[in-house]
Enzyme design. Structure first.
Site, PDB file in Angstrom:
ATOM      1  N   ASP A 122       0.795  -1.231   0.000  1.00  0.00           N
ATOM      2  CA  ASP A 122       0.000   0.000   0.000  1.00  0.00           C
ATOM      3  C   ASP A 122       0.833   1.291   0.000  1.00  0.00           C
ATOM      4  OD1 ASP A 122      -1.336  -2.301   0.979  1.00  0.00           O
ATOM      5  OD2 ASP A 122      -2.923  -1.077   1.864  1.00  0.00           O
ATOM      6  N   ASN A 133     -10.228  -1.790   0.113  1.00  0.00           N
ATOM      7  CA  ASN A 133     -11.481  -1.272   0.675  1.00  0.00           C
ATOM      8  C   ASN A 133     -11.715   0.215   0.368  1.00  0.00           C
ATOM      9  OD1 ASN A 133      -9.170  -1.306   2.552  1.00  0.00           O
ATOM     10  ND2 ASN A 133     -10.508  -0.223   3.959  1.00  0.00           N
ATOM     11  N   HIS A 134     -10.636   0.969   0.066  1.00  0.00           N
ATOM     12  CA  HIS A 134     -10.807   2.398  -0.226  1.00  0.00           C
ATOM     13  C   HIS A 134     -10.916   2.713  -1.722  1.00  0.00           C
ATOM     14  CE1 HIS A 134     -10.278   3.260   3.946  1.00  0.00           C
ATOM     15  NE2 HIS A 134      -9.030   2.856   3.978  1.00  0.00           N
ATOM     16  N   HIS A 173      -3.160  -4.337   3.257  1.00  0.00           N
ATOM     17  CA  HIS A 173      -4.152  -3.591   4.029  1.00  0.00           C
ATOM     18  C   HIS A 173      -3.707  -3.191   5.433  1.00  0.00           C
ATOM     19  CE1 HIS A 173      -7.919  -2.061   5.672  1.00  0.00           C
ATOM     20  NE2 HIS A 173      -7.822  -2.935   6.654  1.00  0.00           N
ATOM     21  N   HIS A 227      -0.749  -2.637   6.614  1.00  0.00           N
ATOM     22  CA  HIS A 227       0.381  -1.709   6.546  1.00  0.00           C
ATOM     23  C   HIS A 227       1.563  -2.105   7.422  1.00  0.00           C
ATOM     24  CE1 HIS A 227      -2.091   1.913   4.815  1.00  0.00           C
ATOM     25  NE2 HIS A 227      -2.414   0.771   4.256  1.00  0.00           N
TER      26      HIS A 227
HETATM   27 FE   LIG Z   1      -4.037   0.346   2.878  1.00  0.00          FE
HETATM   28 FE   LIG Z   2      -7.130  -1.195   2.938  1.00  0.00          FE
END
Ligand SMILES: [Fe+2]
Ligand SMILES: [Fe+2]
Length: 258
Positions: free
Chosen positions: A8, A67-68, A175, A177
Site C-alpha cells: 500500500d 477497501n478504499h 491492508h 500496513h
Molecule cells: Fe491500505
Molecule cells: Fe485497505
C-alpha cells in the site's frame, strides 16, 4: 518470471518514495512484472486518476486496490478504461472496474487478481468461494495467478494461503500496513505472506501523523488525519515464479526510500 510486489502506497510521501526507490529495486530484483497496491495513494485514502498515473509512471505494470477503491469519484472512468488497474474481485460485478487482469511477463500470461477479506470489510461475496469461481472461469487463460489479498485479519489471510496452496503462484497480503515475518513458499508451490507492509512513513501510525493518531486514541474524539511524511520506506515482496506457474521463492522487501 520475477515478480516485484509493493505494499500500500500511502499519499504523496509514499508515491515519491516509490518513484525514488524504484531504480534501485529494479537493479536489485530485475523484475519482469511490477504490481503495486495503490489503495492509499490519493491523500492517504483511495486513489485518484492523477495518482494512479503517477504510480504507472514509476513503472508499475499493474495497480491493485482494496477497501478504499471508491473513495475518489474521479478515478471511476480510469477503473473502467485501464485494464492495468484492478479492484477487489468480490465487490459487486456492476461496480466500476474489474477484479483481475492478464498481463504478459517474461513470456508468461500472468493473471493478477485483487481480492478483499470479509472480516471487518464490506464485500458482496465470500472471498473463498469467489476466488474458487474466478479461478474456475479463468482455467487455461493464464500461465500463473497472483493474488493480492486485501484483508484485516491475520487468520483470514493465513487461511487464504492454505485455500489457494498449489493453485496459484502467490497470495500476498495487504491492508494492515505492518509487514509480517512469515513469508514462505507453501507446500504445492504458492508464495505466501500475511502482509507485505506499506510504502510510506514509518514515523507515523500506519501512514497517519502519529500525534493525530495518538490524540484520536487518547480522546476518542474525531481527529483530522494527515499523511505522515518522515522516514519513508518501501515494503513488499519479490517472488520467483517457474514456468509451471508456481513459486520457487519469496523474499520480503523493506528498504528506506531515499
Ligand atoms: Fe491500505
Ligand atoms: Fe485497505
Amino acid at each position: 518470471m520475477r515478480l516485484l510486489f509493493i505494499g500500500d502506497v500511502v499519499g504523496k510521501p509514499g508515491r515519491e518514495g516509490l518513484a525514488a526507490a524504484m531504480p534501485e529495486l529494479r537493479a536489485q530484483q530485475h523484475p519482469d512484472l511490477v504490481v503495486v497496491n495503490g489503495e492509499n495513494a490519493g491523500g492517504g485514502v483511495g486513489i485518484t486518476d492523477a495518482t494512479a498515473k503517477e504510480i504507472f509512471e514509476a513503472r508499475a505494470d499493474v495497480i491493485t486496490l482494496g477497501n478504499h477503491t471508491y473513495r475518489h469519484r474521479d478515478v471511476y472512468p480510469l477503473l473502467d478504461s485501464d485494464r492495468r488497474l484492478v479492484r477487489p474481485a468480490n465487490f459487486p460485478a456492476g461496480n466500476p472496474g474489474r477484479g483481475h487482469t492478464i498481463v504478459e511477463a517474461a513470456g508468461m500470461r500472468v493473471c493478477v487478481i485483487n481480492l478483499s477479506g470479509q472480516m471487518h470489510m464490506r464485500v458482496e461475496r465470500n472471498p473463498f468461494t469467489a476466488i474458487d469461481e474466478l479461478l474456475d472461469s479463468l482455467a487455461g487463460a493464464a500461465d500463473a495467478f497472483v493474488v493480492d489479498f486485501h484483508a484485516e485479519l491475520t487468520s483470514e489471510k493465513v487461511a487464504m494461503g492454505w485455500h489457494l496452496a498449489g493453485r496459484v503462484a502467490a497470495v500476498l497480503g495487504t491492508h494492515t500496513h505492518v509487514p509480517t515475518a512469515d513469508a514462505r513458499v507453501l507446500p504445492g508451490g504458492t508464495a505466501h505472506i500475511t502482509d507485505v507492509g506499506m510504502t510510506g512513513s514509518r514515523a507515523g501510525v500506519i501512514g497517519v501523523r502519529r500525534e493525530q493518531a495518538l490524540r484520536a486514541f487518547m480522546t476518542q474524539m474525531p481527529v483530522r488525519f494527515d499523511t505522515a511524511d518522515e522516514d519513508v520506506w518501501v515494503m513488499g515482496a519479490a517472488v520467483e515464479i517457474g514456468d509451471d506457474g508456481l513459486a520457487r521463492r519469496i523474499e520480503p522487501i523493506m528498504i528506506p526510500a531515499g
